[in-house]
Design an enzyme around this catalytic site. Sequence first.
Site, short mmCIF file in Angstrom:
data_model
loop_
_atom_site.label_atom_id
_atom_site.label_comp_id
_atom_site.label_asym_id
_atom_site.label_seq_id
_atom_site.Cartn_x
_atom_site.Cartn_y
_atom_site.Cartn_z
N ASP A 266 3.37 -4.20 8.13
CA ASP A 266 2.27 -3.27 8.15
C ASP A 266 0.64 -4.23 7.99
O ASP A 266 0.82 -5.30 7.36
CB ASP A 266 2.04 -2.58 6.49
CG ASP A 266 0.79 -1.88 6.20
OD1 ASP A 266 -0.24 -2.14 6.85
OD2 ASP A 266 0.81 -1.26 5.25
N HIS B 185 1.41 -1.45 0.20
CA HIS B 185 -0.06 0.51 -0.03
C HIS B 185 1.02 0.89 0.18
O HIS B 185 1.99 0.95 0.48
CB HIS B 185 -0.49 -0.01 1.34
CG HIS B 185 -1.95 1.16 1.65
ND1 HIS B 185 -1.61 1.96 1.66
CD2 HIS B 185 -3.05 0.44 1.28
CE1 HIS B 185 -2.57 3.10 1.90
NE2 HIS B 185 -4.00 2.09 1.46
N LYS C 157 -10.78 0.08 10.77
CA LYS C 157 -10.69 -1.13 9.83
C LYS C 157 -10.84 -2.30 10.67
O LYS C 157 -11.03 -3.83 9.82
CB LYS C 157 -9.04 -1.14 9.32
CG LYS C 157 -8.92 -0.46 8.03
CD LYS C 157 -7.59 -1.34 7.33
CE LYS C 157 -7.38 -0.30 6.30
NZ LYS C 157 -7.92 0.84 5.68
N CYS D 190 -4.75 2.27 -3.34
CA CYS D 190 -3.75 3.03 -2.22
C CYS D 190 -2.43 2.02 -2.86
O CYS D 190 -1.72 1.79 -2.57
CB CYS D 190 -3.35 3.10 -1.58
SG CYS D 190 -5.19 4.56 -1.18
N GLN E 74 -4.13 -4.73 7.67
CA GLN E 74 -5.25 -6.19 6.71
C GLN E 74 -5.31 -6.62 7.54
O GLN E 74 -5.42 -7.83 7.47
CB GLN E 74 -5.02 -6.22 5.55
CG GLN E 74 -5.40 -4.86 4.55
CD GLN E 74 -7.01 -4.53 4.42
OE1 GLN E 74 -8.13 -5.15 5.00
NE2 GLN E 74 -6.45 -3.37 3.98
N1 PMP Z 1 -1.49 -0.87 4.41
C1 PMP Z 1 -2.74 -1.14 4.10
C2 PMP Z 1 -2.38 -2.46 3.16
C3 PMP Z 1 -4.02 -1.27 3.52
O1 PMP Z 1 -5.03 -1.88 3.17
C4 PMP Z 1 -4.70 0.22 4.35
C5 PMP Z 1 -5.38 1.09 4.34
N2 PMP Z 1 -6.20 1.13 3.01
C6 PMP Z 1 -3.02 1.15 5.03
C7 PMP Z 1 -1.76 0.86 4.76
C8 PMP Z 1 -3.52 2.72 5.60
O2 PMP Z 1 -4.65 2.66 6.65
P1 PMP Z 1 -4.82 4.11 7.21
O3 PMP Z 1 -5.65 4.62 6.26
O4 PMP Z 1 -6.18 3.34 7.81
O5 PMP Z 1 -3.60 4.57 7.41
#
Ligand code: PMP
Length: 543
Positions: A195, A118, A221, A362, A198
């Site tokens: 990270d 991401h 999430k 993203c 997920q």
């Molecule tokens: N890493 C991953 C794998 C994600 O799926 C996401 C959110 N889509 C993020 C980071 C970022 O999360 P946040 O927007 O809550 O900071």
Amino acid sequence: MSFSPAQIRRDFPVLREGKVRYLDSAATAQRPEIVIRAEADFYTLIGANAHRGVYGLAVESTRLYEAAREQIAGFIGADTDELAFVRNTTEGINLVARAWAAHRLGPGKAIVTTVMEHHSNLVPWQMVAQQTGCELRFARITPEGLLDMDHLQELLDERVVLVAITHVSNVLGTANPVADICKLAHEHGAACLVDGAQGAPHRQVDVHAMGCDFYAFSGHKMMGPMGIGGLYINRQRFNEMQPFMGGGEMIDRVELSHTTYAKPPLMFEAGTQNVGGAVGMAAAVRYLQRLGMREVEAHERLLGGYARQKLARIPGVKVFGPDPDSGGTGGVLTFTVDGHHPHDVAQFLDHAGLAVRAGDHCAQPLHKVLGVIATTRASFYIYNEMSDADALSEAVSDMLKHRASVVPGASDAMEMLDYYFRNPVARDPIPEWEVEKEGVNSLCGDELTIRLHVDGAAIKDLQVEARGCKVSQASASLAAATLKGKAVDEAMEIISKVQAMLTNNGPKLEGELAALNPVADMPARLKCALLAWKTFEEALKDV
Ligand code: PMP
């Protein structure tokens, strides 16, 4: 506890009425009433700052905040003082980049990450690389969408200071072997950041057993409030860290000339903390713990595997990532449909009562590796059930069967827009042109090239190459049909009127242009419709 999505949905105000099949939990999960109430109760009954006052309300605020820390740390197998509250995963990763990585990296050092990240686990490392002159290395993925472990190992050497990797891919659903990766990183003297955006919401996490140094995750999430998240920092890294932000509560002692800092985790919580958010997130954790994370994981595997099989059977549908039996989680189902832009798919599904996400999620570099600009993603959580998977595959089949119009929902204007999608205008090459302009909506993958032949202050000829969703293509054709032959001044005036109608509540358009009027009520499609008009405007400015 036995797992009953129908019963679970009763706890969720947004889902209770059954008006929407919510398939976008990878973006953010819905919240049960107890989470909403826990946060509201904090503001209703307490509402004071934590870690500051000595009066009763302030003491209670501190108690609740620290109890939330203990609960959430326990949820991921961390000790309480190893958990810092942050806003979200993004902030957690940026904190590590600033407070730990930036002063440990430099020329001759390297960060290893992967092509499946991401942007949150990519852009901060690019920034560190830019600032320090260190190298960024990217591990590849296999054609099945698994991390190429051989390649990752090739990238590891004594120069590597950090391995930054996602626990579970938000596009492919791949669950990476993070414990093995942490071990490999440590064998090479590097630290490992995971990270967990997920990961933590969907599976049992034990950061000590995993062996990671940092684990970042978001409350929203996992059914918590937005604006609160966690960052696990292995205690052994405490001494290697510098402050992230300076301000109140992160200090030990402040003189006018210098400051000594509090120990982690408070060292990283400058300013008034999000106590209500932390309390809500702890309530979400309790809800998940009652269900059992092994059960949550098993439910997603079963449901995701079923949905995947159903969708993959539809001719014209391509499903990405590994299935749950060979490295996937099942929680994420990303796909494309031949001849239908992901935005159009998502809009059609919305009309059928299914909330899915379309775009690059993203993860633009990953989409490049997959050879697509955008995809549609359905993601599953505890409140989803088999009938959601059935509804998804039925709706996609329906769309393919009926060759759905630009946007479902009949109206004269929509039919006109549809007409312009089906009958592209000015797509043939023109013999001469003076101005060429490209327009891109990078998030959704709409692309446009416009060529203009202008003679005597009038647009004598034009050509449009448009790739993208139906709305963007129809709008490009409508623009071409309207602007060809017009004087430059008049063309600019028409463009202003279209833009005003779409973005500024301007007067509705008349004649053929009325086809665009309904788009003003579809905020998600405004960018698509505007692209051609903006690009024409840019091109005409160059005349
Ligand atoms: N890493 C991953 C794998 C994600 O799926 C996401 C959110 N889509 C993020 C980071 C970022 O999360 P946040 O927007 O809550 O900071």
